[in-house]
Design a protein around this motif. Structure first.
Motif, short mmCIF file in Angstrom:
data_model
loop_
_atom_site.label_atom_id
_atom_site.label_comp_id
_atom_site.label_asym_id
_atom_site.label_seq_id
_atom_site.Cartn_x
_atom_site.Cartn_y
_atom_site.Cartn_z
N HIS A 186 -3.13 -12.27 -6.39
CA HIS A 186 -2.74 -11.06 -5.66
C HIS A 186 -3.85 -10.02 -5.76
O HIS A 186 -4.52 -9.92 -6.80
CB HIS A 186 -1.45 -10.48 -6.25
N TYR A 229 0.24 -10.27 3.81
CA TYR A 229 0.32 -8.85 3.47
C TYR A 229 1.79 -8.47 3.36
O TYR A 229 2.58 -8.76 4.26
CB TYR A 229 -0.37 -8.01 4.54
N ASP A 230 2.17 -7.83 2.25
CA ASP A 230 3.54 -7.36 2.06
C ASP A 230 3.50 -5.85 1.85
O ASP A 230 3.14 -5.37 0.77
CB ASP A 230 4.17 -8.04 0.84
N ALA A 246 5.35 -4.45 -1.27
CA ALA A 246 4.94 -4.86 -2.62
C ALA A 246 4.21 -3.72 -3.32
O ALA A 246 3.64 -2.83 -2.66
CB ALA A 246 4.04 -6.08 -2.55
N GLU A 250 -1.01 -3.19 -6.24
CA GLU A 250 -1.89 -4.23 -6.77
C GLU A 250 -1.48 -5.64 -6.33
O GLU A 250 -2.21 -6.61 -6.57
CB GLU A 250 -1.98 -4.16 -8.30
N ARG A 251 -0.35 -5.78 -5.64
CA ARG A 251 0.13 -7.10 -5.21
C ARG A 251 0.40 -7.15 -3.69
O ARG A 251 1.11 -8.03 -3.22
CB ARG A 251 1.41 -7.46 -5.97
N ARG A 252 -0.17 -6.21 -2.92
CA ARG A 252 0.10 -6.16 -1.48
C ARG A 252 -0.38 -7.38 -0.72
O ARG A 252 0.22 -7.79 0.25
CB ARG A 252 -0.55 -4.93 -0.84
N THR A 296 -1.27 -11.36 -0.90
CA THR A 296 -1.12 -12.61 -1.64
C THR A 296 -2.06 -13.63 -1.02
O THR A 296 -2.04 -13.85 0.19
CB THR A 296 0.33 -13.13 -1.57
N THR A 350 -3.30 -17.58 -1.26
CA THR A 350 -3.02 -18.92 -1.76
C THR A 350 -4.29 -19.74 -1.64
O THR A 350 -4.91 -19.79 -0.57
CB THR A 350 -1.87 -19.58 -0.98
#
Length: 97
Positions: A11, A39-40, A43, A46-48, A50, A52
């Protein structure tokens, strides 16, 4: 083609221009690619974003590890850098001590 792939999820507050299929370097060696970015907006900062990763082999992260987005060349492009941490560092699970 039939090689086993390993997934790692990280993240960031922002993607900084990182894109799908950009390289993932572990200790300077290409070991994978960026599979997806999402993109969230709800969130925590610091975790906007993600990211993978599809890795050629499992990466053993140790206390003191660093993961960063970096410029690939002066002409543009990005890659994701993983420093797995010092050999004497304690192993971490899912990127957390």
């Amino acid at each position: 083609l039939f090689k086993e792939r390993h997934t790692l999820v990280v993240h960031f507050p922002q993607a900084s221009g990182l894109r799908q299929d950009d390289s993932v370097l572990v200790a300077g060696i290409r070991e994978g690619r960026v599979s997806t970015l999402t993109y969230d907006p709800k969130a925590p900062l610091e975790r906007r974003v993600t990211v993978t990763l599809s890795m050629d082999q499992k990466v053993a992260l140790r206390e003191g590890f660093e993961i960063a987005i970096s410029d690939a060349t002066v002409l543009g492009g990005k890659h994701l850098l993983i420093d797995p941490g010092p050999p004497e560092g304690a192993p971490v699970s899912n990127g957390r001590p």
